[in-house]
Design an enzyme around this catalytic site. Structure first.
Site, PDB file in Angstrom:
ATOM      1  N   HIS A  33      -4.839   4.540   3.209  1.00  0.00           N
ATOM      2  CA  HIS A  33      -6.237   4.583   3.656  1.00  0.00           C
ATOM      3  C   HIS A  33      -6.632   6.000   4.028  1.00  0.00           C
ATOM      4  O   HIS A  33      -5.854   6.717   4.648  1.00  0.00           O
ATOM      5  CB  HIS A  33      -6.450   3.675   4.882  1.00  0.00           C
ATOM      6  N   PRO A  34      -7.869   6.357   3.701  1.00  0.00           N
ATOM      7  CA  PRO A  34      -8.371   7.665   4.146  1.00  0.00           C
ATOM      8  C   PRO A  34      -8.768   7.590   5.617  1.00  0.00           C
ATOM      9  O   PRO A  34      -8.954   6.506   6.167  1.00  0.00           O
ATOM     10  CB  PRO A  34      -9.607   7.876   3.274  1.00  0.00           C
ATOM     11  N   ILE A  41      -9.236   0.728  10.950  1.00  0.00           N
ATOM     12  CA  ILE A  41     -10.130  -0.277  11.481  1.00  0.00           C
ATOM     13  C   ILE A  41     -10.843  -0.920  10.307  1.00  0.00           C
ATOM     14  O   ILE A  41     -11.141  -0.244   9.315  1.00  0.00           O
ATOM     15  CB  ILE A  41     -11.135   0.344  12.484  1.00  0.00           C
ATOM     16  N   PHE A  82      -5.650   6.273  11.927  1.00  0.00           N
ATOM     17  CA  PHE A  82      -6.425   5.239  12.616  1.00  0.00           C
ATOM     18  C   PHE A  82      -6.997   4.298  11.571  1.00  0.00           C
ATOM     19  O   PHE A  82      -7.641   4.723  10.614  1.00  0.00           O
ATOM     20  CB  PHE A  82      -7.561   5.884  13.419  1.00  0.00           C
TER      21      PHE A  82
END
Length: 170
Positions: A67-68, A122, A120
């Site tokens: 994920h970026p 989400i 991080f």
């Protein structure tokens, strides 16, 4: 031919590649590809959840590494070509954020990575930049084992959304 029939009919390696677009854990993607054929879409989601529940921190970190960073558009384009369109759609709420919020996200992402050792994560779908920033700041206070589990839960939500995209769009 339905998308489910298409997915069921792919050679093993191609199916694994499609599942890796949904979740970057190689073990999970291999398990999904081997679990075919699926009788219906709900079976795909059920198997996905069950297989994810059989994974652990190393698998979670591997998936998260695909994920970026939230708000990093250049990284989306360059490093994540296979999922960049999906990631851009998921992070749509960050578009149009103020420079102040974008800078705070960038700073928060760096601090998060230093603290926890991974990006991080989400499930950003439907969330605006201020809400994402607020959750990032709150989660920085978590003990590392708890945060790892929270991030794995976010990955599970993202995986579900991406499986739905895989099964509905050509």
């Amino acid at each position: 031919m339905s998308r489910l029939d298409w997915l069921n009919g792919l050679p093993l390696e191609e199916a694994q590649a499609e599942f890796l677009r949904c979740c970057g854990s190689r073990r999970w993607a291999e398990g999904m590809a081997r679990a075919r054929p699926f009788a219906q879409e709900t079976a795909v989601y059920t198997e996905a959840g069950w297989l994810w529940s059989q994974t652990g921190p190393e698998d979670w970190k591997e998936a998260i590494s695909h994920h970026p960073r939230i708000g990093d558009v250049s990284q989306l384009r360059e490093r994540f070509k296979a999922t960049g369109t999906w990631s851009a759609q998921e992070q749509k709420g960050v578009q149009g954020a103020s420079e102040e919020v974008l800078q705070a996200l960038a700073d928060g992402n760096r601090e998060y990575e230093e603290r926890f050792g991974f990006t991080f994560l989400i499930c950003a779908t439907g969330k605006g930049a201020p809400e994402i920033l607020e959750q990032l700041r709150e989660r920085l206070n978590n003990p590392p084992p708890l945060e790892m589990r929270i991030a794995a839960g976010e990955q599970a939500q993202i995986t579900r959304l991406r499986l739905e995209k895989l099964l509905t769009s050509p």
